[in-house]
Design a protein around this motif. Sequence first.
Motif, short mmCIF file in Angstrom:
data_model
loop_
_atom_site.label_atom_id
_atom_site.label_comp_id
_atom_site.label_asym_id
_atom_site.label_seq_id
_atom_site.Cartn_x
_atom_site.Cartn_y
_atom_site.Cartn_z
N LEU A 1 42.17 23.17 -9.62
CA LEU A 1 41.77 22.33 -10.75
C LEU A 1 40.41 22.75 -11.30
CD1 LEU A 1 42.98 18.88 -9.39
CD2 LEU A 1 43.83 20.04 -11.44
N ALA A 2 39.47 23.08 -10.40
CA ALA A 2 38.16 23.54 -10.86
C ALA A 2 38.27 24.86 -11.62
CB ALA A 2 37.21 23.68 -9.66
N THR A 3 39.10 25.76 -11.11
CA THR A 3 39.32 27.03 -11.80
C THR A 3 39.97 26.80 -13.16
OG1 THR A 3 39.59 28.14 -9.67
CG2 THR A 3 40.37 29.31 -11.62
N CYS A 4 40.97 25.93 -13.19
CA CYS A 4 41.65 25.62 -14.46
C CYS A 4 40.67 25.04 -15.48
CB CYS A 4 42.79 24.63 -14.22
SG CYS A 4 44.27 25.33 -13.49
N ALA A 5 39.82 24.12 -15.02
CA ALA A 5 38.87 23.49 -15.94
C ALA A 5 37.93 24.52 -16.53
CB ALA A 5 38.09 22.39 -15.22
N GLY B 1 46.08 20.89 -14.82
CA GLY B 1 44.82 21.61 -14.93
C GLY B 1 44.80 22.59 -16.09
N GLY B 2 45.92 23.22 -16.35
CA GLY B 2 45.98 24.18 -17.45
C GLY B 2 45.87 23.56 -18.83
N CYS B 3 46.13 22.24 -18.92
CA CYS B 3 46.08 21.56 -20.23
C CYS B 3 44.69 21.09 -20.60
CB CYS B 3 47.03 20.37 -20.24
SG CYS B 3 48.76 20.79 -19.99
N LEU B 4 43.72 21.19 -19.70
CA LEU B 4 42.39 20.66 -19.96
C LEU B 4 41.71 21.35 -21.13
CD1 LEU B 4 41.14 20.26 -16.27
CD2 LEU B 4 41.60 18.42 -17.90
N MET C 1 35.35 13.86 -17.17
CA MET C 1 35.88 12.71 -16.44
C MET C 1 37.34 12.91 -16.08
SD MET C 1 36.07 8.69 -17.60
CE MET C 1 37.44 8.97 -18.74
N LEU C 2 38.14 13.43 -17.02
CA LEU C 2 39.56 13.65 -16.73
C LEU C 2 39.73 14.69 -15.63
CD1 LEU C 2 42.50 13.05 -17.44
CD2 LEU C 2 42.38 14.86 -19.17
N ALA C 3 38.99 15.80 -15.73
CA ALA C 3 39.06 16.81 -14.68
C ALA C 3 38.62 16.24 -13.33
CB ALA C 3 38.20 18.02 -15.05
N GLY C 4 37.58 15.41 -13.34
CA GLY C 4 37.12 14.78 -12.10
C GLY C 4 38.15 13.84 -11.51
N CYS C 5 38.85 13.09 -12.37
CA CYS C 5 39.90 12.20 -11.88
C CYS C 5 41.05 12.98 -11.27
CB CYS C 5 40.42 11.31 -13.03
SG CYS C 5 39.27 10.04 -13.55
N TYR C 6 41.40 14.12 -11.87
CA TYR C 6 42.43 14.98 -11.28
C TYR C 6 42.01 15.42 -9.87
CZ TYR C 6 44.82 15.61 -15.81
OH TYR C 6 45.52 15.42 -16.98
N ILE C 7 40.76 15.85 -9.73
CA ILE C 7 40.27 16.33 -8.44
C ILE C 7 40.24 15.21 -7.42
CG2 ILE C 7 38.22 17.23 -7.26
CD1 ILE C 7 37.66 18.93 -9.75
N LEU C 8 39.78 14.03 -7.83
CA LEU C 8 39.76 12.88 -6.91
C LEU C 8 41.17 12.51 -6.46
CD1 LEU C 8 37.05 10.58 -8.54
CD2 LEU C 8 36.85 11.93 -6.44
N TYR C 9 42.13 12.59 -7.38
CA TYR C 9 43.51 12.30 -7.00
C TYR C 9 44.02 13.32 -5.97
CZ TYR C 9 48.60 12.31 -7.22
OH TYR C 9 49.93 12.32 -6.89
N ALA C 10 43.73 14.60 -6.21
CA ALA C 10 44.19 15.63 -5.27
C ALA C 10 43.56 15.42 -3.89
CB ALA C 10 43.84 17.01 -5.81
N MET C 11 42.27 15.08 -3.86
CA MET C 11 41.61 14.83 -2.58
C MET C 11 42.17 13.57 -1.91
SD MET C 11 37.68 15.74 -3.68
CE MET C 11 37.02 15.17 -2.11
N GLY C 12 42.40 12.54 -2.73
CA GLY C 12 42.91 11.29 -2.18
C GLY C 12 44.30 11.44 -1.58
N ILE C 13 45.18 12.14 -2.28
CA ILE C 13 46.54 12.31 -1.77
C ILE C 13 46.54 13.18 -0.52
CG2 ILE C 13 47.22 14.39 -3.05
CD1 ILE C 13 49.35 11.23 -2.66
N ALA C 14 45.57 14.12 -0.43
CA ALA C 14 45.47 14.96 0.77
C ALA C 14 44.99 14.14 1.97
CB ALA C 14 44.51 16.12 0.51
N MET D 1 54.12 13.70 -13.34
CA MET D 1 54.07 12.27 -13.65
C MET D 1 52.77 11.60 -13.20
SD MET D 1 56.59 11.73 -15.51
CE MET D 1 56.27 9.97 -15.65
N PRO D 2 52.28 11.81 -11.96
CA PRO D 2 51.01 11.15 -11.59
C PRO D 2 49.85 11.54 -12.50
CG PRO D 2 52.12 12.02 -9.65
CD PRO D 2 52.85 12.56 -10.83
N PHE D 3 49.85 12.76 -13.00
CA PHE D 3 48.76 13.20 -13.86
C PHE D 3 48.88 12.58 -15.25
CE2 PHE D 3 49.10 16.29 -10.48
CZ PHE D 3 47.77 16.50 -10.14
N ILE D 4 50.10 12.30 -15.69
CA ILE D 4 50.28 11.56 -16.94
C ILE D 4 49.69 10.15 -16.80
CG2 ILE D 4 51.97 10.55 -18.52
CD1 ILE D 4 53.77 12.94 -17.97
#
Length: 468
Positions: free
Chosen positions: A103-107, A148-151, A185-198, A410-413
């Motif tokens: 996600l960081a690379t994509c952003a 991530g690619g849509c950012l 903020m959107l990129a950060g929310c994506y990263i927090l979601y990935a960390m949270g689900i892990a 879907m979760p990212f939507i």
Amino acid sequence: MSDGVLGLTQLFLFLFFIMLGFPIAFTLMAMGLFFGYLGMGPLIFDLLVQRTYSVMANDVLISVPLFVFMGYIIERANILDRLFRSLQMASGNIPGSLAVATLATCALFATATGIVGAVVTLMGLLAFPAMLRAGYDVKLASGVVAAGGCLGILIPPSILLILYGATAGVSVVQLYAAAFIPGVMLAGCYILYAMGIAIVKPSVAPRLPPEEVNVPFTTILVSLVTSFFPLALLIAMVLGAILMGLATPSEAAAMGSLGSIILAIAYRSFSVAKLKESVFLTARTSAMVCWLFVGSAIFSSVFGYLGGQQLVEEFFKGLPLNSFTFMVLAQILIFILGWPLEWTEIIVIFVPIFLPLLDDFGVDPLFFGIMIALNLQTSFLSPPVAMAAFYLKGVAPKHVRLEDIFRGCMPFIYIVLMCMALIYIFPGLVHYLPNRLYGGGGSGTPTLIDRPPEGGFQEEEVTLPNLN
């Protein structure tokens, strides 16, 4: 058939032909010319010349080919592999480290290129197999790469924001300032979601083995210095020059194009063949954008002349709407339109239909544009079009099903929709930087009409005689 009905017929026929796969720009021009000739006769050809000239003389659009060229050069500089590896090492001890690095690379890469298809495809070839080899769930890995690619369509320098600014007459500089915090903020929310689900479900994002995590600090630092910081510096210079008023978007884009060539030379990835390919792709993309604007200008002018715009305005004014309910309804319509249509069609065709209504409902066009840019993230992720999903499917292993990619998106939507709600509740997230940098940029409420004093392209008005 009344003129208003004729205008609506024009709109519905356009949608019908687009669904059949006809080219957008030429369909717009064909429909505009056909219905324009029915409504105003040979004067439609004068309008064609006027609108074509006004689009080609639009200073705002000069930055489009320069930013696109910058993106294609960086894409071909082969720095993505270095960038991903260095961020992977730097985030080794973080839960879901591969997803976070992706996600960081994509952003960062999406900010540099702004080309969704390129970012999703390249990350689908590089990060997606790495996550699958590490035991990541297919759905999570798919959603991370696709979202991530849509950012790049939100985080500046965004081509979408340039086109919206040219369409709405809003300063692109202020749009970039307004989009920066929501994008981060959107990129950060994506990263927090990935960390949270892990953390919650370690089985879907296993930790990396110790030999890949315990990397010496000096190795990480050297890797970041040679891959992350050069690209980050180039992006910071381009965006900083724009936001601080040191250069116009076009001048900053030219500087970024030169910087991308220097970066490619430094990485020993520059060649005449790659330069020619980048120039060709830039010319093709820029021609598409220009003809989209020409077709849109003709289509919208004829649509308004035939009374279609008036019918739409009367319909919305007849509903019991206030500023909030209008915003919600407009965003729902744009969200639905994102299923069958691409963002370019929505920006150049349907956004001009909403623009005259903003004054009636007291909606800030700057705020409206950022909400649209956020909303259109979903058009790349939600079926049946979901271009990001199809880009990823094209390079994914054969066992990865399109259904898994859709489910992973879907979760990212939902995260995008959550961010839209947060931004509406806290509009200062949009207004803070424009107010801070340029002053007097609004009270921080989305219901305040707050147009920039200068900047932005206002399309030339063409007066046509009433032939009825």
